[in-house]
Design an enzyme around this catalytic site. Structure first.
Site, PDB file in Angstrom:
ATOM      1  N   ASN A 161      42.395  17.613 -11.886  1.00  0.00           N
ATOM      2  CA  ASN A 161      41.185  17.459 -12.695  1.00  0.00           C
ATOM      3  C   ASN A 161      40.601  16.086 -12.396  1.00  0.00           C
ATOM      4  O   ASN A 161      41.334  15.112 -12.182  1.00  0.00           O
ATOM      5  CB  ASN A 161      41.510  17.565 -14.180  1.00  0.00           C
ATOM      6  CG  ASN A 161      40.286  17.296 -15.042  1.00  0.00           C
ATOM      7  OD1 ASN A 161      39.363  18.096 -15.108  1.00  0.00           O
ATOM      8  ND2 ASN A 161      40.258  16.138 -15.686  1.00  0.00           N
ATOM      9  N   ARG A 166      36.305   5.497 -19.733  1.00  0.00           N
ATOM     10  CA  ARG A 166      36.191   4.043 -19.790  1.00  0.00           C
ATOM     11  C   ARG A 166      37.604   3.460 -19.753  1.00  0.00           C
ATOM     12  O   ARG A 166      38.539   3.965 -20.391  1.00  0.00           O
ATOM     13  CB  ARG A 166      35.440   3.613 -21.039  1.00  0.00           C
ATOM     14  CG  ARG A 166      36.176   3.819 -22.342  1.00  0.00           C
ATOM     15  CD  ARG A 166      35.254   3.594 -23.519  1.00  0.00           C
ATOM     16  NE  ARG A 166      35.962   3.225 -24.721  1.00  0.00           N
ATOM     17  CZ  ARG A 166      35.536   3.498 -25.950  1.00  0.00           C
ATOM     18  NH1 ARG A 166      34.392   4.135 -26.125  1.00  0.00           N
ATOM     19  NH2 ARG A 166      36.234   3.101 -27.009  1.00  0.00           N
ATOM     20  N   HIS A 183      40.188  17.904 -20.375  1.00  0.00           N
ATOM     21  CA  HIS A 183      41.325  18.351 -19.572  1.00  0.00           C
ATOM     22  C   HIS A 183      42.366  17.266 -19.318  1.00  0.00           C
ATOM     23  O   HIS A 183      43.556  17.549 -19.276  1.00  0.00           O
ATOM     24  CB  HIS A 183      40.820  18.931 -18.246  1.00  0.00           C
ATOM     25  CG  HIS A 183      39.965  20.145 -18.427  1.00  0.00           C
ATOM     26  ND1 HIS A 183      39.217  20.698 -17.423  1.00  0.00           N
ATOM     27  CD2 HIS A 183      39.727  20.916 -19.517  1.00  0.00           C
ATOM     28  CE1 HIS A 183      38.560  21.749 -17.865  1.00  0.00           C
ATOM     29  NE2 HIS A 183      38.852  21.896 -19.138  1.00  0.00           N
ATOM     30  N   GLU A 273      28.573   2.459 -25.404  1.00  0.00           N
ATOM     31  CA  GLU A 273      28.628   3.829 -24.902  1.00  0.00           C
ATOM     32  C   GLU A 273      27.235   4.443 -24.733  1.00  0.00           C
ATOM     33  O   GLU A 273      26.226   3.834 -25.100  1.00  0.00           O
ATOM     34  CB  GLU A 273      29.461   4.699 -25.848  1.00  0.00           C
ATOM     35  CG  GLU A 273      30.972   4.611 -25.588  1.00  0.00           C
ATOM     36  CD  GLU A 273      31.379   5.411 -24.354  1.00  0.00           C
ATOM     37  OE1 GLU A 273      30.501   5.968 -23.668  1.00  0.00           O
ATOM     38  OE2 GLU A 273      32.593   5.462 -24.066  1.00  0.00           O
TER      39      GLU A 273
END
Length: 478
Positions: A161, A166, A183, A273
């Protein structure tokens, strides 16, 4: 890159083929006057982010010797939809279709025995010395890796995956990582339940399409590096890490090999963010780095938190996935768009050819199931340009009535990074801004001036006549 490759050109040169190397993309941006090179020595604390954000969406920025670090930093690689189209080698209007096709028809990667990513090897790890990690926003809690592809393997199947998390520097060889319910966290929970760490690698400095593929929304055992291969039109070269079984892009600028540690948590955050707020400080998972490899003369890529590159990287793969999700039940859906005002995650605009009354409400409910981040859905008719926020607002203003066309869903799963949610529990709102099918002919008929859109302005505007008319007007006043 050579000095000649960095020389700007006034000519606009489109990338005719998919871009498969970061350095090729930087050369392309330089040739088309979209790469700015800062004076050497920009401060890693705030100054790199400040300049990169000022040029966001207009130019990528290269920073030689940031804070006297020997490794240059680059930011803003794909901060415009048109640039992403160029990197894919398609027209802008075909970006979602191309990404959708790649996600549905991935190409398995090809493993190689040697690669630029492992030209230099470090086993004595002091991350701050090896990587020029910036501090971006005012209250960020320290240096971060923000453009690293975190690659992990399913402990049960071995399928990989790829995603972006961050990553905060917390010790010389340790990183704090925010794992949202996706995942990577599922793989880690499998490993931790068995009493094991989760082997991972972090690839920093990859080509734009491999970067974009990391954001594809796929099933648990689907490898995003295979989507990168499909976007490239050929298998992606990968190489096995030196200290674990993870495979990484062979042309990565940096690779950090390590493990997410079982049963260990440390404080991480705050960090600026994509919603334009800070992610809070809390106990997070911890990565221990065992080895760092890199190219000779590497380049470090950073994504400024909340900038256009950050927003668009998440938007385009989600749009492709949501379009496919909706069209499975509603083939009359024409297009979808995650609006920038909704931070390219929360507000979804849907364009459709309406077939029956009530259908738009079903589309809204289906969209909420497409991704938990979706907080607001607006459905409009084919005549509304969903890439123009003013057009969508106009449709809501003239075709929507709250007592008739509004859907509200309480206490649904939403984004944990939405500060208005309660630990990710959020309300959802849907607006049906479509025209009733049986509306009188002229009630919702848009006004139009014939020939307006087809006008060739250069052919009908006489710029040289402006001064003549100014002189004439001045004479008439005397």
């Amino acid at each position: 890159m050579t000095d000649a490759a960095l020389a700007p050109s006034s000519a606009s040169e489109a990338a005719l083929h998919p871009v498969t190397r970061l350095r090729d993309w930087l050369d392309h941006l330089a040739r088309t006057n979209r790469l700015a090179v800062a004076r050497p020595g920009a401060a890693l604390e705030f100054e790199v982010a400040a300049l990169a954000k000022r040029l966001d969406g207009t130019k990528a920025t290269l920073f030689p010797s940031p804070s006297k670090h020997p490794v240059p930093v680059v930011s803003g690689l794909i901060s415009d939809r048109d640039w992403m189209a160029e990197a894919m080698g398609v027209p802008t209007g075909k970006v979602i279709e191309r990404f959708q096709s790649a996600a549905l028809s991935p190409i398995p990667w090809k493993e190689v025995k040697s690669a630029p990513a492992q030209q230099v090897v470090h086993r004595d790890i002091e991350l701050k010395r090896l990587l020029p990690m910036p501090i971006h926003n005012e209250l960020d809690s320290g240096p971060y890796i923000t453009a690293g592809l975190l690659i992990s393997r399913n402990p049960k199947t071995g399928v990989q995956n790829v995603t972006i998390h961050r990553l905060q520097l917390i010790e010389p060889n340790r990183l704090g990582v925010l794992l949202l319910p996706r995942h990577t966290l599922a793989f880690f929970q499998m490993a931790e339940a068995a009493g094991n760490d989760l082997e991972i690698a972090i690839a920093v400095g990859v080509d734009p399409l491999t970067l974009l593929s990391s954001q594809a929304i796929l099933s648990l055992d689907a490898d995003e590096l295979e989507v990168a291969g499909a976007l490239h039109g050929e298998p992606l070269d990968v190489i096995k890490c030196l200290t674990n079984n993870v495979r990484v892009p062979a042309h990565s600028e940096f690779v950090l090999e390590g493990r997410i540690l079982a049963k260990e948590r440390e404080l991480e955050g705050p960090f600026g963010e994509f919603p334009q707020y800070y992610g809070e400080r809390a106990e997070r998972h911890v990565i221990d780095i065992d080895c760092v490899t890199h190219r000779r003369n590497p380049i470090f890529h950073t994504i400024v938190g909340g900038g256009l590159e950050h927003l668009l990287l998440g938007a385009i793969p989600r749009e492709a996935t949501l379009l496919a999700h909706l069209q499975r039940s509603f083939p009359n859906i024409r297009d979808v768009h995650l609006a920038r005002g909704g931070v390219c995650r929360y507000h979804l605009y849907v364009q459709m050819k309406k077939r029956s009354e009530g259908e738009a409400k079903n589309v809204i409910l289906n969209a909420f199931g497409g991704h938990y981040d979706i907080k607001q859905v607006v459905v409009v008719d084919e005549d509304v340009d969903i890439h123009n926020a003013t057009e969508v607002e106009w449709a809501v203003a003239t075709r929507f009535q709250a007592d008739r066309d509004l859907i509200v869903v309480s206490n649904a799963q939403g984004s944990k990074l939405d500060p208005s949610s309660h630990d990710g529990v959020s309300a959802k709102m849907g607006l049906d801004a479509t025209i009733p099918l049986e509306a009188p002919e002229f009630k919702f008929k848009r006004i139009r001036v014939p020939g307006e859109r087809e006008l060739d302005l250069q052919a009908v505007i006489d710029n040289d006549a402006v001064q003549t008319w100014r002189n004439r007007l001045a004479d008439s006043d005397q």
